[in-house]
Design a protein around this motif. Structure first.
Motif: not given
Length: 360
Positions: A145-157
């Motif tokens: 779940i943490l990796e999923i959330k980080q990936t979503i943030k990576d898309y935003g950045q």
């Protein structure tokens, strides 16, 4: 000719209804930096109303194929600035396609790290092109779940980085077997948490990424590419019509610019339980945002599609490889050049920037 009519996408004025589809060409350096050839390549094709960039990795973790570009380092951003400036200098519009390959990668090109995916299910029935030749796909690591959330943030950045690099917007690459597509398909997603199981849970990742992109750069600069019946990458859904109808209904509640809707390819036949409906007719009428129709069009079929009134633009892929001045060739009824398949992926200028213009 409708293809040559001016139109608008979000708040951007386009000089025609022709888009160049995103196409991986594999011509960066080992650091994911685009160079002078890429500047020339996109500038040559800036006669399109809209250019979609080749798929651009949002992070190091998103890496799948060798010699593909990124937009997560300062050097990569600076390199892309030269491309967007060249396109704008020729009156063009260019959008960055944001890419996470998920399980469609190999540890050979990931510094020894296995690819990640919704579930530890490998791609079956095909091999991956790596820097060491074709290899069987590996069993990916299941994302936490943490990796999923980080990936979503990576898309935003990555979206913020793309705008900083001069792109006119961003599009979420949510088809062709890559990570967002994997969350939607039972053949890649067997999770039992909030990102798997029922259709709303499987669609959650795509919807959260879209919201992140909109929050990052604004609704007018965001779009998504989907391919409901395209099975490339071992993308098999139990009920694709129901899954994508739900996804589209939820996307309709969001404020963003367009949906690029890709038709299935005859090279990858759909499973028997898939509907035979035309994707543009079946799904396009459900979409509130501007529809861009994609895949397999020529001049005549593109004109016919625009006449139906569902799609407002048509994106062309293979035709743009060998015909950098495609709008001019359509206008003049000039013959089209067939691309050299041997030079489509990787290599130098041959088959990349050496195709002649019509008036040459």
């Amino acid at each position: 000719m409708k293809l040559l009519e001016k139109t608008q996408l979000g708040n951007i004025n386009l000089k025609n209804r022709i888009a160049m589809a995103a196409m991986t060409r594999g011509r960066t350096d080992i650091n994911g930096l685009v160079g002078d050839m890429t500047i020339t390549y996109y500038a040559q094709r800036s006669g399109a109303g809209l250019l979609f960039s080749e798929a651009i990795r949002i992070s190091e973790e998103a890496t799948g194929s060798p010699l593909t570009p990124g937009i997560f380092t300062d050097q990569q951003i600076e390199a892309w600035k030269k491309v967007t400036t060249a396109v704008h200098d020729k009156g063009g519009v260019i959008i960055a396609q944001l890419w996470h390959t998920g399980r469609m990668g190999h540890s050979i090109d990931r510094k020894g790290r296995l690819p990640c995916a919704p579930s530890p299910l490998p791609i079956r029935g095909m091999q991956h092109f790596t820097s060491q030749g074709r290899k069987d796909f590996e069993i990916p690591q299941e994302m936490t779940i943490l990796e999923i959330k980080q990936t979503i943030k990576d898309y935003g950045q990555a979206a913020k980085n793309a705008v900083a690099a001069g792109f006119d917007g961003v599009t979420l690459h949510a088809c062709n077997g890559y990570l967002p597509n994997q969350f939607l398909a039972e053949s890649a997603n067997q999770r039992t948490d909030g990102y798997g199981g029922c259709i709303p849970n499987k669609a959650r990742f795509v919807l959260e990424v879209m919201q992140e992109l909109i929050s990052a750069v604004g609704s007018e600069k965001v779009g998504i590419k989907i391919a409901p019946f395209h099975s490339y990458g071992d993308m098999i859904l139990d009920d694709p019509a129901a899954t994508y109808t739900y996804l589209i209904e939820k996307l309709n509640e969001m404020n963003f610019a367009y949906v690029e809707l890709m038709r299935r390819s005859t090279n990858f036949p759909s499973p028997e339980h898939y509907a035979t409906d035309d994707e543009i007719e079946f799904f396009g009428r459900k979409i509130r945002q501007t529809v861009i129709a994609n895949a397999g069009y020529d001049k005549a079929s593109a004109e016919a599609e625009l006449e139906k009134g569902i799609a407002k633009l048509i994106s062309f892929g293979k035709l743009y490889i060998a015909n950098p001045d495609l709008p001019k060739r359509f206008e003049k009824n000039a013959p089209l050049i067939e691309p050299d398949r041997a030079t489509m992926y990787g290599g130098g200028k041959n088959g990349y920037i050496d195709y002649p213009l019509w008036d040459e």
